[in-house]
Design a protein around this motif. Structure first.
Motif, PDB file in Angstrom:
ATOM      1  N   UNK A   1      20.477  14.388  48.196  1.00  8.43           N
ATOM      2  CA  UNK A   1      21.793  14.996  48.004  1.00  8.43           C
ATOM      3  C   UNK A   1      22.888  13.967  48.258  1.00  8.43           C
ATOM      4  N   UNK A   2      23.758  13.801  47.285  1.00 12.38           N
ATOM      5  CA  UNK A   2      24.945  12.959  47.399  1.00 12.38           C
ATOM      6  C   UNK A   2      26.157  13.896  47.437  1.00 12.38           C
ATOM      7  N   UNK A   3      26.781  13.994  48.603  1.00 11.39           N
ATOM      8  CA  UNK A   3      27.882  14.937  48.784  1.00 11.39           C
ATOM      9  C   UNK A   3      29.214  14.298  48.421  1.00 11.39           C
ATOM     10  N   UNK A   4      30.112  15.056  47.797  1.00  9.43           N
ATOM     11  CA  UNK A   4      31.460  14.536  47.543  1.00  9.43           C
ATOM     12  C   UNK A   4      32.251  14.470  48.844  1.00  9.43           C
ATOM     13  N   UNK A   5      33.212  13.580  48.879  1.00 13.74           N
ATOM     14  CA  UNK A   5      34.023  13.426  50.084  1.00 13.74           C
ATOM     15  C   UNK A   5      34.951  14.610  50.263  1.00 13.74           C
ATOM     16  N   UNK A   6      35.586  15.048  49.188  1.00 13.98           N
ATOM     17  CA  UNK A   6      36.538  16.140  49.263  1.00 13.98           C
ATOM     18  C   UNK A   6      35.974  17.430  48.693  1.00 13.98           C
ATOM     19  N   UNK A   7      36.863  18.192  48.048  1.00 14.19           N
ATOM     20  CA  UNK A   7      36.456  19.458  47.441  1.00 14.19           C
ATOM     21  C   UNK A   7      35.431  19.215  46.340  1.00 14.19           C
ATOM     22  N   UNK A   8      34.538  20.183  46.182  1.00 13.66           N
ATOM     23  CA  UNK A   8      33.454  20.047  45.203  1.00 13.66           C
ATOM     24  C   UNK A   8      33.961  20.406  43.805  1.00 13.66           C
ATOM     25  N   UNK A   9      33.888  19.447  42.885  1.00 16.52           N
ATOM     26  CA  UNK A   9      34.324  19.682  41.512  1.00 16.52           C
ATOM     27  C   UNK A   9      33.268  20.404  40.695  1.00 16.52           C
ATOM     28  N   UNK A  10      32.020  20.313  41.116  1.00 14.26           N
ATOM     29  CA  UNK A  10      30.917  20.909  40.390  1.00 14.26           C
ATOM     30  C   UNK A  10      29.620  20.347  40.920  1.00 14.26           C
ATOM     31  N   UNK A  11      28.504  20.851  40.398  1.00 14.12           N
ATOM     32  CA  UNK A  11      27.187  20.390  40.824  1.00 14.12           C
ATOM     33  C   UNK A  11      26.495  19.705  39.650  1.00 14.12           C
ATOM     34  N   UNK A  12      25.993  18.500  39.891  1.00 14.22           N
ATOM     35  CA  UNK A  12      25.219  17.752  38.898  1.00 14.22           C
ATOM     36  C   UNK A  12      23.795  17.614  39.424  1.00 14.22           C
ATOM     37  N   UNK A  13      22.837  18.200  38.712  1.00  8.04           N
ATOM     38  CA  UNK A  13      21.425  18.146  39.092  1.00  8.04           C
ATOM     39  C   UNK A  13      20.759  17.092  38.211  1.00  8.04           C
TER      40      UNK A  13
ATOM     41  N   UNK B   1      29.018  17.371  43.672  1.00  5.47           N
ATOM     42  CA  UNK B   1      27.820  17.470  44.490  1.00  5.47           C
ATOM     43  C   UNK B   1      26.644  17.091  43.584  1.00  5.47           C
ATOM     44  N   UNK B   2      25.974  15.993  43.909  1.00 10.36           N
ATOM     45  CA  UNK B   2      24.941  15.457  43.021  1.00 10.36           C
ATOM     46  C   UNK B   2      23.591  15.485  43.720  1.00 10.36           C
ATOM     47  N   UNK B   3      22.586  16.014  43.028  1.00  9.14           N
ATOM     48  CA  UNK B   3      21.257  16.207  43.594  1.00  9.14           C
ATOM     49  C   UNK B   3      20.224  15.581  42.666  1.00  9.14           C
ATOM     50  N   UNK B   4      19.430  14.642  43.197  1.00  3.41           N
ATOM     51  CA  UNK B   4      18.326  14.056  42.439  1.00  3.41           C
ATOM     52  C   UNK B   4      17.033  14.740  42.878  1.00  3.41           C
ATOM     53  N   UNK B   5      16.292  15.282  41.930  1.00 10.01           N
ATOM     54  CA  UNK B   5      15.057  16.007  42.231  1.00 10.01           C
ATOM     55  C   UNK B   5      13.862  15.059  42.330  1.00 10.01           C
ATOM     56  N   UNK B   6      12.956  15.359  43.275  1.00 12.03           N
ATOM     57  CA  UNK B   6      11.795  14.511  43.487  1.00 12.03           C
ATOM     58  C   UNK B   6      10.686  14.689  42.458  1.00 12.03           C
ATOM     59  N   UNK B   7      10.517  15.897  41.912  1.00 11.61           N
ATOM     60  CA  UNK B   7       9.472  16.187  40.912  1.00 11.61           C
ATOM     61  C   UNK B   7       8.100  15.669  41.358  1.00 11.61           C
TER      62      UNK B   7
END
Length: 305
Positions: free
Chosen positions: A64-76, A101-107
Motif C-alpha cells: 500500500x502506497x498512501x497519499x500524503x493528503x486527501x485521497x483522490x481515488x484508489x488505483x489497484x 491510494x495505490x495498492x500493488x497486489x501480490x497474486x
C-alpha cells in the motif's frame, strides 16, 4: 539476441522483475536484477505490506502506497506473471504522490514461485504460456482484485477506483472490465476506469472482437519494442481498435520495451517520465467525469476515440 535468451530475459525482468533459478539448456545463465531495481541494491519499495481476505478466505498480500493528503481515488495495480507486491513500485510511488491510494497486489498463485515451478516442469516458453493462459490463475487474480478493492473502500471513500495492469495484469484488467475471452471467465466490472500496459491482442486468451462492448474509460499503452512472444508489437494495439467510441485512449511510446513498463530495462526512467503525465491526466478525467485530451510528450503517439 537468441530467441531462448530473449525469453529468459523476459522471464527474469519483464514478467515480474525477479530472477528465476533455472534456464533452458543453451540459453543464457540466470541474470540478476538490473542495478536500478530495488532487488539489486537491497532497498525495499516504499509502502506498507497489508493483508486482505479474499471472498474464498485466502489472504491477499498488498503493498500500500498512501497519499500524503486527501485521497483522490484508489488505483489497484496488477503486475505481470512472476510479479508480486514489490512489482510496479515506480508507479505505486508516483500515483501516491499524485494523491491516489495505490495498492500493488501480490497474486500469490501467479507469483515468481508459481512461474518458476512451471518453467522447471515445462521449459521457458511452455511454462510461461501455461501460467498466462490458466483460467484458475485469473480466477485467483480476480479474487485478489476484489479483496484489494474492498480494502481500499474502507480507506478512500466516495472516490473513483481504477484498475491498472501490466502484461498478465493487463489481461486481468481487461477480464475484469468484461472482455470476451476463451477462458470462460466473467468479469464483474467493479471499477470506474481501466489502464492496460502491454495489453494482449487476439490469441489464447481473447478472441477477435473481445473488446467491442467495453464502455468504461480506458487507457492502453504499448511501445514500438513491446513485442509479445510471438508476433509484433502492433498486435497490442488491436484491443484499442476494437473498442467502441468513448473515452478510450491508446498511447504508443517510441522505443519502449516490455521491460520498461514494469520499471526495468535500459532507459526505463525516460519511458516512465513520458507516460506518467499521460496516466495522471487520464486519472484527472476519471475524477472529474470528463474526457479532455491532454498534450502529448515527444516520442509518444496518442490516439483517442
Amino acid at each position: 539476441m537468441h530467441g531462448a535468451m530473449r525469453l529468459a530475459v523476459w522471464l527474469l525482468i519483464g514478467a515480474g522483475g525477479v530472477p528465476l533459478a533455472s534456464h533452458a539448456a543453451g540459453s543464457a545463465p540466470t541474470a540478476s536484477a538490473p542495478a536500478s531495481s530495488p532487488a539489486a541494491n537491497g532497498a525495499p519499495p516504499t509502502g506498507l505490506v497489508r493483508n486482505a481476505n479474499r471472498a474464498d478466505g485466502t489472504p491477499a498480500t498488498l503493498r500500500v502506497f498512501r497519499p500524503v493528503g486527501a485521497c483522490a481515488g484508489a488505483a489497484i495495480l496488477s503486475p505481470g506473471a512472476g510479479g508480486d507486491q514489490d512489482a510496479l513500485a515506480w508507479l505505486g510511488r508516483a500515483l501516491s504522490q499524485y494523491g491516489w491510494l495505490t495498492i500493488v497486489m501480490g497474486h500469490k498463485e501467479s507469483s515468481r514461485d508459481s512461474l518458476r515451478d512451471r518453467v522447471r516442469s515445462g521449459g521457458l516458453r511452455d511454462g510461461l504460456l501455461s501460467l498466462t493462459t490458466d483460467p484458475a490463475a485469473y480466477r485467483d487474480r480476480l479474487q485478489d482484485v476484489g479483496a484489494a478493492l474492498q480494502w481500499s473502500r474502507g480507506r478512500c471513500q466516495a472516490s473513483p477506483a481504477v484498475l491498472v495492469g501490466h502484461s498478465m495484469g493487463a489481461a486481468t484488467a481487461l477480464l475484469e472490465a468484461g472482455a470476451k475471452n476463451n477462458l470462460k471467465l466473467d468479469g464483474a466490472d467493479r471499477f470506474d476506469a481501466y489502464i492496460a500496459l502491454s495489453p494482449q491482442g487476439p490469441g489464447p486468451i481473447f478472441p477477435d472482437g473481445a473488446w467491442h462492448d467495453l464502455q468504461k474509460p480506458m487507457l492502453m499503452i504499448t511501445g514500438t519494442r513491446d513485442a509479445p512472444l510471438d508476433g509484433k508489437w502492433q498486435s497490442r494495439t488491436e484491443p484499442y481498435a476494437d473498442l467502441p467510441p468513448g473515452c478510450h485512449w491508446l498511447a504508443v511510446v517510441d522505443g519502449a520495451t516490455h521491460f520498461n513498463f514494469a520499471g526495468f530495462g535500459y532507459g526505463h526512467g525516460d519511458i516512465e517520465a513520458r507516460i506518467l503525465p499521460l496516466i495522471e491526466r487520464f486519472l484527472d478525467n476519471v475524477r472529474e467525469h470528463r474526457c479532455a485530451v491532454p498534450g502529448v510528450p515527444g516520442g509518444v503517439k496518442l490516439d483517442t476515440k
